[in-house]
Design a protein around this motif. Sequence first.
Motif, PDB file in Angstrom:
ATOM      1  N   SER A 127       0.836  -1.207   0.000  1.00  0.00           N
ATOM      2  CA  SER A 127       0.000   0.000   0.000  1.00  0.00           C
ATOM      3  C   SER A 127       0.867   1.252   0.000  1.00  0.00           C
ATOM      4  CB  SER A 127      -0.922   0.000   1.223  1.00  0.00           C
ATOM      5  OG  SER A 127      -1.746  -1.141   1.231  1.00  0.00           O
ATOM      6  N   GLY A 128       0.223   2.401  -0.372  1.00  0.00           N
ATOM      7  CA  GLY A 128       0.894   3.697  -0.318  1.00  0.00           C
ATOM      8  C   GLY A 128       1.927   3.902  -1.408  1.00  0.00           C
ATOM      9  N   THR A 129       1.731   3.291  -2.545  1.00  0.00           N
ATOM     10  CA  THR A 129       2.690   3.452  -3.647  1.00  0.00           C
ATOM     11  C   THR A 129       2.303   4.637  -4.506  1.00  0.00           C
ATOM     12  OG1 THR A 129       1.432   1.987  -5.079  1.00  0.00           O
ATOM     13  CG2 THR A 129       3.099   0.962  -3.691  1.00  0.00           C
ATOM     14  N   PRO A 130       3.256   5.249  -5.208  1.00  0.00           N
ATOM     15  CA  PRO A 130       2.911   6.280  -6.193  1.00  0.00           C
ATOM     16  C   PRO A 130       2.073   5.650  -7.305  1.00  0.00           C
ATOM     17  CG  PRO A 130       5.265   6.248  -5.723  1.00  0.00           C
ATOM     18  CD  PRO A 130       4.689   5.033  -5.094  1.00  0.00           C
ATOM     19  N   THR A 131       1.349   6.506  -8.031  1.00  0.00           N
ATOM     20  CA  THR A 131       0.482   6.018  -9.112  1.00  0.00           C
ATOM     21  C   THR A 131       1.314   5.614 -10.313  1.00  0.00           C
ATOM     22  OG1 THR A 131      -1.311   7.440  -8.367  1.00  0.00           O
ATOM     23  CG2 THR A 131      -1.423   6.626 -10.645  1.00  0.00           C
ATOM     24  N   PHE A 132       1.051   4.429 -10.775  1.00  0.00           N
ATOM     25  CA  PHE A 132       1.610   3.863 -12.014  1.00  0.00           C
ATOM     26  C   PHE A 132       3.118   4.096 -12.110  1.00  0.00           C
ATOM     27  CE2 PHE A 132       2.030   3.365 -16.697  1.00  0.00           C
ATOM     28  CZ  PHE A 132       1.550   2.070 -16.765  1.00  0.00           C
ATOM     29  N   VAL A 133       3.830   3.413 -11.196  1.00  0.00           N
ATOM     30  CA  VAL A 133       5.291   3.486 -11.155  1.00  0.00           C
ATOM     31  C   VAL A 133       5.825   2.070 -11.413  1.00  0.00           C
ATOM     32  CG1 VAL A 133       7.286   3.897  -9.677  1.00  0.00           C
ATOM     33  CG2 VAL A 133       5.335   5.456  -9.610  1.00  0.00           C
ATOM     34  N   PRO A 134       6.868   1.865 -12.245  1.00  0.00           N
ATOM     35  CA  PRO A 134       7.411   0.520 -12.487  1.00  0.00           C
ATOM     36  C   PRO A 134       8.166   0.007 -11.252  1.00  0.00           C
ATOM     37  CG  PRO A 134       8.712   2.160 -13.645  1.00  0.00           C
ATOM     38  CD  PRO A 134       7.526   2.898 -13.107  1.00  0.00           C
ATOM     39  N   TYR A 135       8.017  -1.280 -11.022  1.00  0.00           N
ATOM     40  CA  TYR A 135       8.664  -1.939  -9.890  1.00  0.00           C
ATOM     41  C   TYR A 135       9.401  -3.189 -10.367  1.00  0.00           C
ATOM     42  CZ  TYR A 135       6.452   0.874  -6.218  1.00  0.00           C
ATOM     43  OH  TYR A 135       6.076   1.905  -5.395  1.00  0.00           O
ATOM     44  N   GLU A 136      10.439  -3.538  -9.637  1.00  0.00           N
ATOM     45  CA  GLU A 136      11.121  -4.824  -9.785  1.00  0.00           C
ATOM     46  C   GLU A 136      10.676  -5.720  -8.635  1.00  0.00           C
ATOM     47  OE1 GLU A 136      15.236  -3.748 -12.103  1.00  0.00           O
ATOM     48  OE2 GLU A 136      15.267  -3.775  -9.903  1.00  0.00           O
ATOM     49  N   LEU A 137      10.409  -7.001  -8.974  1.00  0.00           N
ATOM     50  CA  LEU A 137       9.791  -7.903  -8.001  1.00  0.00           C
ATOM     51  C   LEU A 137      10.572  -9.214  -7.944  1.00  0.00           C
ATOM     52  CD1 LEU A 137       6.192  -7.520  -9.471  1.00  0.00           C
ATOM     53  CD2 LEU A 137       7.177  -6.116  -7.669  1.00  0.00           C
ATOM     54  N   LYS A 138      10.620  -9.833  -6.756  1.00  0.00           N
ATOM     55  CA  LYS A 138      11.195 -11.164  -6.596  1.00  0.00           C
ATOM     56  C   LYS A 138      10.397 -11.907  -5.518  1.00  0.00           C
ATOM     57  CE  LYS A 138      15.501 -10.017  -5.667  1.00  0.00           C
ATOM     58  NZ  LYS A 138      16.979 -10.173  -5.442  1.00  0.00           N
ATOM     59  N   VAL A 139      10.193 -13.228  -5.757  1.00  0.00           N
ATOM     60  CA  VAL A 139       9.531 -14.077  -4.769  1.00  0.00           C
ATOM     61  C   VAL A 139      10.383 -15.332  -4.624  1.00  0.00           C
ATOM     62  CG1 VAL A 139       7.466 -15.343  -4.116  1.00  0.00           C
ATOM     63  CG2 VAL A 139       7.262 -13.191  -5.401  1.00  0.00           C
ATOM     64  N   GLN A 140      10.801 -15.625  -3.392  1.00  0.00           N
ATOM     65  CA  GLN A 140      11.670 -16.763  -3.114  1.00  0.00           C
ATOM     66  C   GLN A 140      10.963 -17.747  -2.201  1.00  0.00           C
ATOM     67  OE1 GLN A 140      15.270 -15.815  -0.958  1.00  0.00           O
ATOM     68  NE2 GLN A 140      16.412 -17.450  -1.976  1.00  0.00           N
ATOM     69  N   ALA A 141      11.087 -19.083  -2.539  1.00  0.00           N
ATOM     70  CA  ALA A 141      10.503 -20.130  -1.694  1.00  0.00           C
ATOM     71  C   ALA A 141      11.460 -20.465  -0.557  1.00  0.00           C
ATOM     72  CB  ALA A 141      10.214 -21.367  -2.528  1.00  0.00           C
ATOM     73  N   VAL A 142      10.915 -20.674   0.635  1.00  0.00           N
ATOM     74  CA  VAL A 142      11.698 -20.993   1.824  1.00  0.00           C
ATOM     75  C   VAL A 142      10.938 -22.073   2.597  1.00  0.00           C
ATOM     76  CG1 VAL A 142      12.779 -20.095   3.914  1.00  0.00           C
ATOM     77  CG2 VAL A 142      12.523 -18.603   1.922  1.00  0.00           C
ATOM     78  N   ASN A 143      11.664 -23.076   3.114  1.00  0.00           N
ATOM     79  CA  ASN A 143      11.038 -24.039   4.024  1.00  0.00           C
ATOM     80  C   ASN A 143      11.937 -24.250   5.239  1.00  0.00           C
ATOM     81  OD1 ASN A 143      13.069 -25.826   3.295  1.00  0.00           O
ATOM     82  ND2 ASN A 143      11.760 -27.071   1.968  1.00  0.00           N
ATOM     83  N   ASP A 144      11.595 -25.230   6.083  1.00  0.00           N
ATOM     84  CA  ASP A 144      12.329 -25.422   7.324  1.00  0.00           C
ATOM     85  C   ASP A 144      13.761 -25.881   7.085  1.00  0.00           C
ATOM     86  OD1 ASP A 144      10.018 -24.708   8.540  1.00  0.00           O
ATOM     87  OD2 ASP A 144       9.455 -26.749   9.187  1.00  0.00           O
ATOM     88  N   TYR A 145      14.091 -26.281   5.842  1.00  0.00           N
ATOM     89  CA  TYR A 145      15.418 -26.804   5.554  1.00  0.00           C
ATOM     90  C   TYR A 145      16.265 -25.835   4.743  1.00  0.00           C
ATOM     91  CZ  TYR A 145      13.990 -31.282   7.448  1.00  0.00           C
ATOM     92  OH  TYR A 145      13.569 -32.275   8.289  1.00  0.00           O
ATOM     93  N   GLY A 146      15.747 -24.607   4.513  1.00  0.00           N
ATOM     94  CA  GLY A 146      16.571 -23.631   3.830  1.00  0.00           C
ATOM     95  C   GLY A 146      15.817 -22.858   2.775  1.00  0.00           C
ATOM     96  N   ASP A 147      16.602 -21.995   2.086  1.00  0.00           N
ATOM     97  CA  ASP A 147      16.043 -21.121   1.062  1.00  0.00           C
ATOM     98  C   ASP A 147      16.132 -21.790  -0.306  1.00  0.00           C
ATOM     99  OD1 ASP A 147      15.869 -19.430   3.159  1.00  0.00           O
ATOM    100  OD2 ASP A 147      17.527 -18.112   2.529  1.00  0.00           O
ATOM    101  N   GLY A 148      15.203 -21.374  -1.161  1.00  0.00           N
ATOM    102  CA  GLY A 148      15.262 -21.799  -2.552  1.00  0.00           C
ATOM    103  C   GLY A 148      16.344 -21.028  -3.293  1.00  0.00           C
ATOM    104  N   PRO A 149      16.540 -21.304  -4.565  1.00  0.00           N
ATOM    105  CA  PRO A 149      17.570 -20.603  -5.355  1.00  0.00           C
ATOM    106  C   PRO A 149      17.254 -19.114  -5.468  1.00  0.00           C
ATOM    107  CG  PRO A 149      16.162 -21.918  -6.775  1.00  0.00           C
ATOM    108  CD  PRO A 149      15.789 -22.281  -5.384  1.00  0.00           C
TER     109      PRO A 149
END
Length: 1179
Positions: free
Chosen positions: A788-810
């Motif tokens: 929330s609270g972002t400027p109107t129509f601004v480009p963003y870079e995004l990343k989503v990483q998987a994590v479980n009890d045994y560590g992080d994904g690549p």
Amino acid sequence: MMMEWRRRMDAALLVLLLGHLAAALEVPLDLPQPPTITHQSPKDYIIDPRENIIIHCDAKGKPHPSFSWTRNGTHFDTEQDSNVSMRPHSGTLIVDISREKAEHYEGIYQCTARNKHGTAVSNNIVVRQSRSPLWSKEKIKPIVVQEGVSLVLPCQPPAGLPPPIIFWMDNNFQRLPQSRRVSQSLNGDLYFSNVLREDSRNDYICYARFPHTQTIQQKQPIVVKVLNLDAINDTMADFYNDTDLFSEAPVDDRRPTFLIPTGTSSSKTVLRGHTLEMECIAEGLPTPEIAWTKMSGDLPANRISFLHYNKTLRIVNVSESDAGDYRCTAKNQLGSVHHTIHVSVKAAPYWISGPPRNLVLAPGENGVLTCRASGTPKPSITWAMNGIPIENSPKDLSRKVEDDTVIFTDVQTGSSAVYQCNISNDYGYLLSNAFVNVLSEPPRVLTPANKVYQVIRNHHVLMDCSSFGSPIPKITWFKDSRSSTLDGDPYILHDNGTLEIHVAQARNSGKYTCVARNQLGIYENHVYLEVKEPTRILKQPEYKVVQRGRAVVFECKVKHDPSLIPTMTWLKDDGELPDDERLIVDSDSLAITDVTENDAGVYTCIMNTTLDHDSASAELTVVERPDPPTDLELTDQKKRSVQLTWTPGDEHNSPIQKFLIQYEDLLHHRGHWHNLTEVPGTKTTAHLKLSPYAHYIFRVLALNAVGLSQSSFPSRVYRTDPAAPDQNPTGVHGYGTEHNNLVISWKPLSGHQSNGPGLHYRVMWREKMAGSDWNTVTVANTSKFVVSGTPTFVPYELKVQAVNDYGDGPEPAVAHGFSGEDLPIAAPENVQAVVLNSTLAEVHWDPVPSHLIRGHLKGYKVYYWREHGHKHSPDHVEGILSFSGNHTHGMLPGLHPFTLYAFNVRVYNGKGDGPPSPPQQFNTPEGVPGQPTSFVVTDSSLDSLTLEWSPPHDRNGHITGYTLKYQPVNNSNELGPVEELALAANETSVTLPNLKYSTRYKFYLNAKTVTGAGPAISQEVDTIMDEAVASRQVDIATQGWFIGLMCAIALLILILLIICFIQRNKGGKYPVKEKEDAHTDPEFQPMKDDDCTFGEYSDNEDHKPLKGSRTPSNGTVKRDDSDLSLADYGEGGDGQFNEDGSFIGQYSGKSASRDTAEGHESSEAPSPINAMNSLNSFV
């Protein structure tokens, strides 16, 4: 069976041919002749002691011979023995053994048959009874042997007649298994090259089967115990008094030695034509292998066989070439040993050119009896006449004996006799009877008269002319007209009188005559030859592949000679068809319903006639889906992989193409199977890559050309250990749902992809600008996160990483998105319109800068409406056209001509429309007008009509006038010539005078502007009928006296009808094409009482062009010359509007062109040629 049947057919034909060409001379039984032995018992005659003894001796002769016997060289008086009788008209002895044992009648018997012309004698028949003695009672001690030594179990059966057949079985009457190590010798003993512990048993039993009496004798069981050395020492005391012990020393591997035969060489004698059997049995450890060679030549490949695991060499039908030295070799890893067998071949006497043949001589003729035989050693030859040695017989100057030949010269009547030739050596003898019969007989033909021979075309045929005469008759053949003798191609005349045609043709059919002649006479006989067409299979059965449970049909269509009766036979695998109602045999087909795997095989159709046959075969292959694989096994187990092996099921005659391997994850997705991999059908293993943190079970399916098999039974569970995620979520997107937020979404990992418990996601974002920092938040196992609270129509870079009890994904890949949009804040500028024609305009504008759009540019919208009093209301928007993308112009189609329009342009993004541009206006030019609003006939008289109309609703410009066209319509609905009238713009009615009374007219009216004529409206109406004519018609139609009068004077009626017909049809028919939509039987409307006028007649087809008119060359509205693109037109349908008022139609130039064309077409003058034809028809 099929091949055997063919061989029998060929053999039968060969025997028939040889019988024709080489038959012995037969004297008809009505003529005097010495005796001939026709049947006798074998030389070595073994009898069954339980049955009566029958010793055969039959003979023929004229007069019929009498019989006598000798026994052991002395006369046997059968009348003195009540147990012996002789069959009537035969010499066969029957001995009744019910009162005397059979052995009492053993001995050597010889039969004599005699009449007044000579005496014939039989062979010496040695009669012996068969014997099957019992084994002597004996106690056989158990045999204890050390493992590895050789052993021989003796059988020693009692001597029988004939010798018994030996075999070894156990107490359950099961044959004891034999091998290279254990085998039976020719004398019946059982040999062990070396013994094993499993050879221990207490039921080694030798059986002897005596074939003549069909009895089996059994020897006492032999007990064998095989022990190692320690066990022998432990049990020595138990078996010391009662047991045979062998080989107390330890047994090591050893080279072979022969158990039988002994020594390095031996010899064997065999008789020619008999079977030679030689054996070599060796002991040794390991078990030796036996090989055979012939030292003085090659082994006879087609007469040789190896039995008892190569230990026995058998040669059948031995000849002198089989004599020589044979070597057998026994070999194992430690060495080899050889034994040489010298084979000598002896021979009992045998015929070289067959036994001597009977001689029939005429008085004064010469002849020879030849008795030529051979043997080893060379046999001696003796002659006898009528059973008496020839040297003791009466002297005859016409007879001379020279070794194996008796020569007769100038024989005379009364010299008939039977001569015996006896050839003998140490191994047997041959005795043959041959008579010399001196006769004087005219010829006779023995072949039946009028015999019919049938043969298949292109086959050979033999026609008999079996004859007898003394001297021997000469045979000649004739065909049909007897113009010449038949000798030479294609005919072959054999010495016995048989006529052969090697390749018979249809022209060879006909009547044949054979003539037999000698010095005493002539004899004719007639036979007939019919050459038939061959039997041929025209359509052979074809190879079939059929799935189990389906049906299959084999066709077998045959052509044959119509005079022959065919018989169709079907075979399966050269045997009879199974007795099954599913197999349906028709005249030319075989159908099999509900096919099973047992139906697979080769099917043969055979068409037989009495003369020939033809056959054809086809194979049936029954296929089915493969059986499921079995025996799933998991090997080579690792953290991320496992090896799966299986055993394929039955492929059911369709090769397996591939195996499909599936898995079920019992931890995350229980009850659901997923495809894992495929392997070729030639493999039975697969290396499976697995994911962590899963509980796998596997199954395998097989695929062939028919389909997939059922699945195999599942494998055992294979559990993999948890690990950090191998992958990150896919489908990462960034977008806004409000102008001040950013929604980050992704496709979550499945439980199978999580690799372990505690799956969550690390979400990262930052503005796409230099120096901005990443924002990070950790979320649970969900699929989106809202910033929330972002400027109107601004480009963003995004990343989503998987994590479980045994560590992080690549490390995740960077995705891109935009925060939420807002409405545009600027309108397009420099908006203007260019009018292209009366219904089309082009709008231009400048694009809005991207930063003022505040979102993803979707396109531009043009709002337009018609101005009424130069005032605009937003509710009166007539159309909205959307132009997707970054357009700067667009087309407005479907406009109304001669109209003032206003419009504005707006940019729109994903959020909605921006502000409108300032309104602009444009005028469309004039177009063709619409149809007049109404068109009616207001006054109708005898020869005039008054027409009234209203101006068009859509004038589309200034009305400059009207065009009225009309033409008459006759009773056949054909249209007459067109009349045209131009009317002023302010006129709304017109009266047309000088019309024909009682005539229907069709009228067309259209309006015009400066652009052209609009579409026409039409109307049809009738002028009023003349009163006098109408009254006369009514009177004639209603007065009964007039009808009666017309019937009375038929001739006058006929004349009046002809005159009326000519007057009514005067001028001929209109040369106008009949309209399809005209009324077929128009009727007058009822007359109105008040004004005596006819009612209106209207035509629903108001828009039909005039008959005979042509379409003008410029009658279609064309597009502007500017090359307009389809992209210039707005998006939508057919000129309609959406609920929000937006225009959804497309530019419909076709409709406009069609309407305009119709208007122009109606306003054009008709073709001058058609118009002239029309005027001529109304003169």
